[in-house]
Write an enzyme that holds these catalytic residues in place. Structure first.
Site, PDB file in Angstrom:
ATOM      1  CG  ASP A  21      11.340   0.951  -0.464  1.00 53.23           C
ATOM      2  OD1 ASP A  21      11.412   2.159  -0.180  1.00 53.23           O
ATOM      3  OD2 ASP A  21      10.666   0.147   0.205  1.00 53.23           O
ATOM      4  CB  SER A  22      14.072   1.557   3.061  1.00 53.28           C
ATOM      5  OG  SER A  22      12.659   1.436   3.172  1.00 53.28           O
ATOM      6  CE1 TYR A  53      17.574   3.136   3.379  1.00 56.34           C
ATOM      7  CE2 TYR A  53      16.624   4.184   1.433  1.00 56.34           C
ATOM      8  CZ  TYR A  53      17.544   3.323   1.993  1.00 56.34           C
ATOM      9  OH  TYR A  53      18.440   2.661   1.187  1.00 56.34           O
ATOM     10  N   GLY A  54      12.843   6.425   6.806  1.00 57.94           N
ATOM     11  CA  GLY A  54      12.066   7.621   7.153  1.00 57.94           C
ATOM     12  C   GLY A  54      12.575   8.441   8.325  1.00 57.94           C
ATOM     13  CB  CYS A  84      12.169   4.754  -1.553  1.00 57.32           C
ATOM     14  SG  CYS A  84      12.444   5.275   0.135  1.00 57.32           S
ATOM     15  CG  ASN A  85       6.929   8.548  -1.407  1.00 57.01           C
ATOM     16  OD1 ASN A  85       6.379   9.422  -2.064  1.00 57.01           O
ATOM     17  ND2 ASN A  85       6.551   7.291  -1.452  1.00 57.01           N
ATOM     18  CD  GLU A 163      10.716  -3.796   5.265  1.00 51.35           C
ATOM     19  OE1 GLU A 163      11.494  -4.766   5.285  1.00 51.35           O
ATOM     20  OE2 GLU A 163      10.448  -3.175   4.212  1.00 51.35           O
ATOM     21  CB  CYS A 195       5.263   5.723   2.871  1.00 53.07           C
ATOM     22  SG  CYS A 195       6.323   4.318   3.316  1.00 53.07           S
ATOM     23  CB  THR A 196       6.659   2.738  -1.943  1.00 55.02           C
ATOM     24  OG1 THR A 196       7.873   2.564  -1.195  1.00 55.02           O
ATOM     25  CG2 THR A 196       6.828   3.880  -2.924  1.00 55.02           C
ATOM     26  CG  HIS A 197       7.106   0.141   3.396  1.00 53.88           C
ATOM     27  ND1 HIS A 197       8.163   0.862   2.890  1.00 53.88           N
ATOM     28  CD2 HIS A 197       7.645  -1.001   3.912  1.00 53.88           C
ATOM     29  CE1 HIS A 197       9.294   0.190   3.101  1.00 53.88           C
ATOM     30  NE2 HIS A 197       9.002  -0.945   3.719  1.00 53.88           N
TER      31      HIS A 197
HETATM   32  N1  DGL Z   1       8.997   2.969   1.350  1.00 53.32           N
HETATM   33  C1  DGL Z   1       9.723   4.135   1.663  1.00 53.32           C
HETATM   34  C2  DGL Z   1       9.025   5.404   1.306  1.00 53.32           C
HETATM   35  O1  DGL Z   1       8.310   5.403   0.336  1.00 53.32           O
HETATM   36  C3  DGL Z   1      10.609   4.126   2.865  1.00 53.32           C
HETATM   37  C4  DGL Z   1       9.987   3.951   4.192  1.00 53.32           C
HETATM   38  C5  DGL Z   1      11.046   3.858   5.244  1.00 53.32           C
HETATM   39  O2  DGL Z   1      12.002   3.111   5.066  1.00 53.32           O
HETATM   40  O3  DGL Z   1      10.918   4.576   6.251  1.00 53.32           O
HETATM   41  O4  DGL Z   1       9.194   6.430   1.912  1.00 53.32           O
END
Ligand code: DGL
Length: 288
Positions: A21-22, A53-54, A84-85, A163, A195-197
């Site tokens: 993931d990011s 990443y988003g 990570c989506n 984070e 989003c996995t966060h």
């Molecule tokens: N956890 C990630 C996701 O599921 C990335 C979120 C990010 O880095 O913006 O999209």
């Protein structure tokens, strides 16, 4: 590629699961993998040098995802879970084309179960801009959401809050309230976490939205899909032996491209494990 190339786990005959993931978001998927696949060691890579990443262009996220997958495969991973989506939206098809011998499991917003479950017919979707821009999202909307109203929101700043370990700070509540209040006015009864966060702020989401709103975390479904892929490829015998690794943290190698100490604190906070992560550095010149 990365500057660190030596294998980080000793027994090369065992298949490993590569998860990335990011940042810390994929730990919500790792948790489910630990429960669902107790037999195999895992390498978890957090690309914290590039989080979030988003907001990045899909092409850039695709380059990161390809280099990370190549690295994980070089370390003995026999399956890659793109936890990570945003990276799934940017790179899933590309990764499958680049690494045809390795099954790649990705994430997509859980619009299907939400559409099946909703009684009000209104569903909130929380995800990052990259995920909303990707074809995967357009495809699930087209296939499963013809009879429901979806209300998307990108929750700007929420990934950074998570984070930083700010799971219930006033700023986290402000970001979530801004996203959820219009959804609640529109009578959502279901929220998709794209989003996995975001599973790490489910308590805050439920506080704002109320306990009656269902929040869908796709991690258990992704872990099951990973198990099915491993079984189909003969990489698991099917005998679950949780005794093999009584402490799941002991079968996981954590890597970050950011700061190891910061990642270590996040592991304590989010997973309640004390592990010593390895730090890897990107070498910009070797990414193409
Ligand atoms: N956890 C990630 C996701 O599921 C990335 C979120 C990010 O880095 O913006 O999209």
């Amino acid at each position: 590629m990365f500057s660190e190339k030596r294998p980080i786990m000793s027994n090369d005959s065992i298949a490993r699961i590569g998860v990335f993931d990011s940042g810390v978001g994929g730990l919500s998927v790792l948790r489910a993998i630990w429960q669902t696949i107790p037999e195999l060691p895992v390498i978890y890579l957090a690309d914290q040098a590039h989080v979030p990443y988003g907001p990045r262009p899909l092409e850039e996220v695709r380059l990161f995802a390809e280099a990370i997958s190549r690295y994980l495969i070089s370390q003995g991973c026999k399956i890659i879970v793109v936890a990570c989506n945003a990276a799934s939206a940017a790179a899933l098809h590309h990764l499958r084309a680049q690494f045809p011998a390795t099954p790649i499991v990705g994430m997509e917003p859980a619009v299907k179960p939400a559409a099946e479950h909703t009684l009000s017919g209104v569903v909130g979707v929380l995800a990052t801009p990259a995920t909303f821009q990707g074809e995967l999202y357009a495809s699930v909307v087209e296939r499963f959401a013809s009879n429901v109203r979806l209300i998307p929101h990108t929750c700007p700043g929420l990934v950074q809050q998570i984070e930083a370990g700010e799971l219930d700070s006033p700023e986290t509540y402000r970001i979530l309230s801004e996203a959820l209040e219009p959804m609640l006015l529109a009578k959502i009864d279901t929220i998709v976490l794209g989003c996995t966060h975001y599973p790490f702020v489910i308590p805050a989401i439920q506080k704002i939205a109320g306990a009656d709103v269902r929040v869908i975390d796709p991690a258990p479904a992704v872990a099951k899909q990973t198990r099915r892929q491993l079984l189909a490829r003969g990489l698991l015998t099917g005998d679950i032996s949780s005794q093999q690794f009584p402490n799941p943290a002991n079968r996981t190698q954590f890597i970050t491209t950011g700061e190891a100490e910061r990642f270590r604190s996040a592991l304590r906070q989010l997973l309640d494990v004390d592990a010593v992560p390895i730090q890897l550095r990107w070498n910009q010149n070797s990414l193409d």
